[in-house]
Design a protein around this motif. Structure first.
Motif, mmCIF file in Angstrom:
data_model
loop_
_atom_site.group_PDB
_atom_site.id
_atom_site.type_symbol
_atom_site.label_atom_id
_atom_site.label_comp_id
_atom_site.label_asym_id
_atom_site.label_seq_id
_atom_site.Cartn_x
_atom_site.Cartn_y
_atom_site.Cartn_z
ATOM 1 N N ILE A 7 0.858 -1.182 0.000
ATOM 2 C CA ILE A 7 0.000 0.000 0.000
ATOM 3 C C ILE A 7 0.893 1.230 0.000
ATOM 4 C CG2 ILE A 7 -1.853 1.250 1.142
ATOM 5 C CD1 ILE A 7 -2.614 -1.530 0.107
ATOM 6 N N ALA A 8 0.749 2.057 -1.030
ATOM 7 C CA ALA A 8 1.515 3.300 -1.116
ATOM 8 C C ALA A 8 0.701 4.440 -0.523
ATOM 9 C CB ALA A 8 1.879 3.615 -2.561
ATOM 10 N N GLU A 9 1.377 5.291 0.234
ATOM 11 C CA GLU A 9 0.706 6.414 0.898
ATOM 12 C C GLU A 9 1.423 7.708 0.564
ATOM 13 O OE1 GLU A 9 -0.779 7.140 5.381
ATOM 14 O OE2 GLU A 9 1.382 7.304 5.110
ATOM 15 N N LEU A 10 0.641 8.748 0.325
ATOM 16 C CA LEU A 10 1.162 10.091 0.108
ATOM 17 C C LEU A 10 0.514 11.017 1.127
ATOM 18 C CD1 LEU A 10 2.824 12.127 -1.554
ATOM 19 C CD2 LEU A 10 0.800 12.433 -3.007
ATOM 20 N N ARG A 11 1.325 11.720 1.888
ATOM 21 C CA ARG A 11 0.842 12.666 2.890
ATOM 22 C C ARG A 11 1.375 14.058 2.583
ATOM 23 N NH1 ARG A 11 -1.709 11.117 7.380
ATOM 24 N NH2 ARG A 11 -1.884 8.877 7.830
ATOM 25 N N TRP A 12 0.503 15.062 2.753
ATOM 26 C CA TRP A 12 0.916 16.447 2.564
ATOM 27 C C TRP A 12 0.026 17.353 3.382
ATOM 28 C CZ3 TRP A 12 -2.343 13.961 -0.654
ATOM 29 C CH2 TRP A 12 -3.472 14.617 -1.087
ATOM 30 N N GLN A 13 0.510 18.551 3.592
ATOM 31 C CA GLN A 13 -0.176 19.550 4.391
ATOM 32 C C GLN A 13 -0.653 20.667 3.488
ATOM 33 O OE1 GLN A 13 -0.408 18.886 7.666
ATOM 34 N NE2 GLN A 13 -1.494 20.708 8.376
ATOM 35 N N ALA A 14 -1.930 21.012 3.575
ATOM 36 C CA ALA A 14 -2.501 22.127 2.827
ATOM 37 C C ALA A 14 -3.101 23.098 3.829
ATOM 38 C CB ALA A 14 -3.559 21.638 1.841
ATOM 39 N N GLY A 15 -2.347 24.148 4.138
ATOM 40 C CA GLY A 15 -2.791 25.052 5.187
ATOM 41 C C GLY A 15 -2.731 24.364 6.533
ATOM 42 N N ARG A 16 -3.855 24.277 7.208
ATOM 43 C CA ARG A 16 -3.924 23.565 8.488
ATOM 44 C C ARG A 16 -4.519 22.166 8.342
ATOM 45 N NH1 ARG A 16 -6.160 28.175 12.770
ATOM 46 N NH2 ARG A 16 -4.443 29.688 12.460
#
Length: 272
Positions: free
Chosen positions: A151-160
């Motif tokens: 399972i590939a996961e992508l995490r990122w922050q957009a503002g809060r």
């Protein structure tokens, strides 16, 4: 600290019998791998056994949890082991997860009409730029689920807001394929993601058309941008006089029928 003397083994052969020289009191010690390593002076093996005894988790259990997506800190907190001791077993599995995340980015997203030509990394990069996000600030990870799929996961922050997208990665001879597992992942690989919506032209009120043509416009105005200069006519400037009919009645006394030219010019048979 009292000193004990080894006096023998119990009949089961699993315990060592010791005695206190001063009091004669006897003690029993389990004859295990730790005692054998200590007797041989094998410090490395003794330390390894000590780590295993501090936790109910075996090294393979620790690696299994790391491979399933747990972090070193999570395993340490659950097992009661020190973080640096968990890292000893977790390090090779963390490398395996990093390699799987890199391979998943080279996979092709599966869509309704088949795998995409672009890779997952390329498609996500285009989607991020369309939304104004920075792909350099996003983090990739991978782990195995209960069925053994990566399972590939992508995490990122957009503002809060913290965002995460997940795909199932299946490797093959052509780089592999990735299938979206949630709405966020599906949006990122959607061909219309980030594409501006089609605008609607403003509705203007159309004036009511009259039956009489506008004398200031001709048909040429709809095809040419500049009007043509009218050419001079050979006829005289004065309009033609309508033909007169002195005898509006025929020989039988009935009104004479107007000619076809009179009908076109709108002239009555009387000349007016």
């Amino acid at each position: 600290m009292r000193e004990l003397e080894v006096i023998g083994l119990q009949p089961d052969g699993k315990h060592l019998v010791c005695a206190d020289r001063e009091t004669g009191e006897k003690f029993r010690m389990p004859l295990n791998d730790k005692l054998r390593a200590a007797a041989r002076g094998d410090i490395a093996r003794f330390g390894q056994i000590e780590i295993e005894m501090e936790s109910t988790l075996r090294p393979r259990d620790i690696q299994a949890r790391i491979r399933a997506g747990a972090s070193v800190e999570q395993v340490a907190a659950q097992s009661g082991m020190a973080v640096h001791r968990v890292e000893r077993y977790a390090y090779p599995v963390l490398l395996e997860r990093s390699r799987a995340a890199d391979l998943a980015q080279l996979g092709h997203p599966v869509r309704e009409n088949g795998p995409a030509v672009l890779t997952l990394a390329e498609v996500v990069g285009l989607a991020f730029r369309a939304r104004g996000h920075s792909i350099d600030e996003a983090e990739w990870d991978a782990w195995k689920d209960d069925d053994g799929h990566w399972i590939a996961e992508l995490r990122w922050q957009a503002g809060r807001t913290s965002n995460a997208a997940h795909w199932r990665f299946q490797r093959d001879a052509h780089g592999g394929t990735v299938t979206a597992l949630d709405d966020t992942a599906a949006d990122l690989v959607d061909p219309d993601f980030g594409r501006p919506l089609r605008g609607l032209s403003p509705v203007t009120r159309v004036a009511e058309a009259t039956h009489e043509p506008d004398p200031q416009h001709t048909l040429d105005d709809y095809y040419e941008s500049t009007p043509r200069t009218p050419e001079p006519l050979d006829e005289p400037d004065e309009p033609k006089q309508a033909p007169t009919h002195p005898n509006p009645k025929d020989k039988r006394g009935k009104p004479a029928m107007p000619s076809w030219e009179d009908v076109l010019l709108g002239i009555r048979s009387s000349g007016h």
